[in-house]
Scaffold this motif. Sequence first.
Motif, short mmCIF file in Angstrom:
data_model
loop_
_atom_site.label_atom_id
_atom_site.label_comp_id
_atom_site.label_asym_id
_atom_site.label_seq_id
_atom_site.Cartn_x
_atom_site.Cartn_y
_atom_site.Cartn_z
N UNK A 31 11.19 8.40 10.20
CA UNK A 31 10.14 8.44 10.93
C UNK A 31 9.05 7.30 10.46
N UNK A 32 8.26 6.95 11.31
CA UNK A 32 7.03 6.19 11.25
C UNK A 32 5.81 6.76 11.30
N UNK A 33 6.01 8.03 11.76
CA UNK A 33 4.63 8.73 12.05
C UNK A 33 4.09 9.33 10.64
N UNK A 34 2.66 8.81 10.65
CA UNK A 34 1.99 9.14 9.25
C UNK A 34 1.83 10.63 8.85
N UNK A 35 1.71 11.42 9.73
CA UNK A 35 1.57 12.71 9.51
C UNK A 35 2.62 13.62 9.43
N UNK A 36 4.09 13.07 9.85
CA UNK A 36 5.16 13.59 9.45
C UNK A 36 5.32 13.01 7.97
N UNK A 37 5.10 11.79 7.44
CA UNK A 37 5.40 11.25 6.51
C UNK A 37 4.51 12.16 5.26
N UNK A 38 3.29 12.33 5.70
CA UNK A 38 2.45 13.11 4.72
C UNK A 38 2.99 14.66 4.45
N UNK A 39 3.45 15.09 5.52
CA UNK A 39 3.84 16.85 5.52
C UNK A 39 5.01 16.89 4.60
N UNK A 40 6.01 15.88 4.46
CA UNK A 40 7.26 16.04 4.15
C UNK A 40 7.23 16.48 2.47
N UNK A 41 8.06 17.10 2.13
CA UNK A 41 8.35 17.06 0.73
C UNK A 41 8.19 16.09 -0.23
N UNK A 42 9.19 15.21 0.27
CA UNK A 42 9.43 14.02 -0.18
C UNK A 42 9.50 12.83 0.55
N UNK A 43 8.99 11.79 0.30
CA UNK A 43 8.95 10.48 0.92
C UNK A 43 9.69 9.38 0.22
N UNK A 44 10.68 8.84 0.97
CA UNK A 44 11.43 7.72 0.53
C UNK A 44 10.89 6.36 1.31
N UNK A 45 10.69 5.32 0.39
CA UNK A 45 10.28 4.15 1.16
C UNK A 45 11.47 3.04 0.74
N UNK A 46 12.17 2.70 1.81
CA UNK A 46 13.19 1.56 1.49
C UNK A 46 12.59 0.31 1.63
N UNK A 47 13.35 -0.58 1.45
CA UNK A 47 12.87 -1.99 1.61
C UNK A 47 14.24 -3.27 1.54
N UNK A 48 14.15 -3.89 2.43
CA UNK A 48 15.46 -4.95 2.34
C UNK A 48 14.49 -6.23 2.83
N UNK A 49 14.72 -7.51 2.19
CA UNK A 49 14.23 -8.68 2.71
C UNK A 49 13.10 -9.01 2.16
N UNK A 50 12.18 -9.81 2.61
CA UNK A 50 11.06 -10.40 1.79
C UNK A 50 9.99 -9.57 1.47
N UNK A 51 9.02 -9.79 0.63
CA UNK A 51 7.90 -9.02 0.15
C UNK A 51 6.79 -9.16 1.23
N UNK A 52 6.66 -10.32 1.61
CA UNK A 52 5.55 -10.49 2.73
C UNK A 52 5.87 -9.78 4.02
N UNK A 53 7.10 -9.83 4.28
CA UNK A 53 7.47 -9.27 5.82
C UNK A 53 7.38 -7.69 5.59
N UNK A 54 8.13 -6.98 4.50
CA UNK A 54 7.99 -5.66 3.89
C UNK A 54 6.55 -5.16 4.10
N UNK A 55 5.74 -5.92 3.35
CA UNK A 55 4.38 -5.27 3.05
C UNK A 55 3.62 -5.41 4.32
#
Length: 211
Positions: A31-55
């Motif tokens: 999900x990209x929904x902030x409320x869903x991410x806040x409500x979850x027991x755990x949040x996993x933040x993946x990341x592939x590629x360049x720092x600037x693009x991911x940020x």
Amino acid sequence: MTRVVVLDYGSGNVRSAVRACERAGAEVELSADGDVALAADGLLVPGVGAFEACMRGFSDVGGPRIIERRLIAKKPVLGICVGMQILFGEGIEHGVQTTGCGEWPGRVEPLDAPIVPHMGWNNVEPASASRMFAGIEGERFYFVHSFGVRDWSLTRPPAMPAPVVTWTSYGSERFVSAVEDGPLWATQFHPEKSGDAGRHLLENWLASFAA
């Protein structure tokens, strides 16, 4: 069952992260929904590629605010690969300087090694106090990256526990490969690509929710 959200902010590798968390025993939602991410027991933040693009993508979905609010509530977060890197103060890639989330001081910069990217299986050097690596000491994990955090310095008042930092050596280079800091955990390597050792690590992360 523990409910985990994998944050979908335009980075790659999300489907394998979802499957890995499911194998570790979680109920998982992408999900990209902030409320869903806040409500979850755990949040996993993946990341592939360049720092600037991911940020940039992370900021577009309100990622820094989501992280801040979850940590205030002491709700677990796990960053993986560039998802770990953007938690630091800044990244330098190909002459481009990008401000990160600033949860930890430090700069993500090019690895000084004869061959990059650092790709394949490698050992880690977990501290004795590590909960992340409990039961999997001595195992190897899968890395794919050309940038990392090579210096670590963080001073805190005595009442605040210091993070548990894990290191990895690559040639003559030594970089931060994992951090455990209260509810905020992160790995430079890919647990979702690290076979049984990666599954066990994710199980340790899920077990930390009840601690």
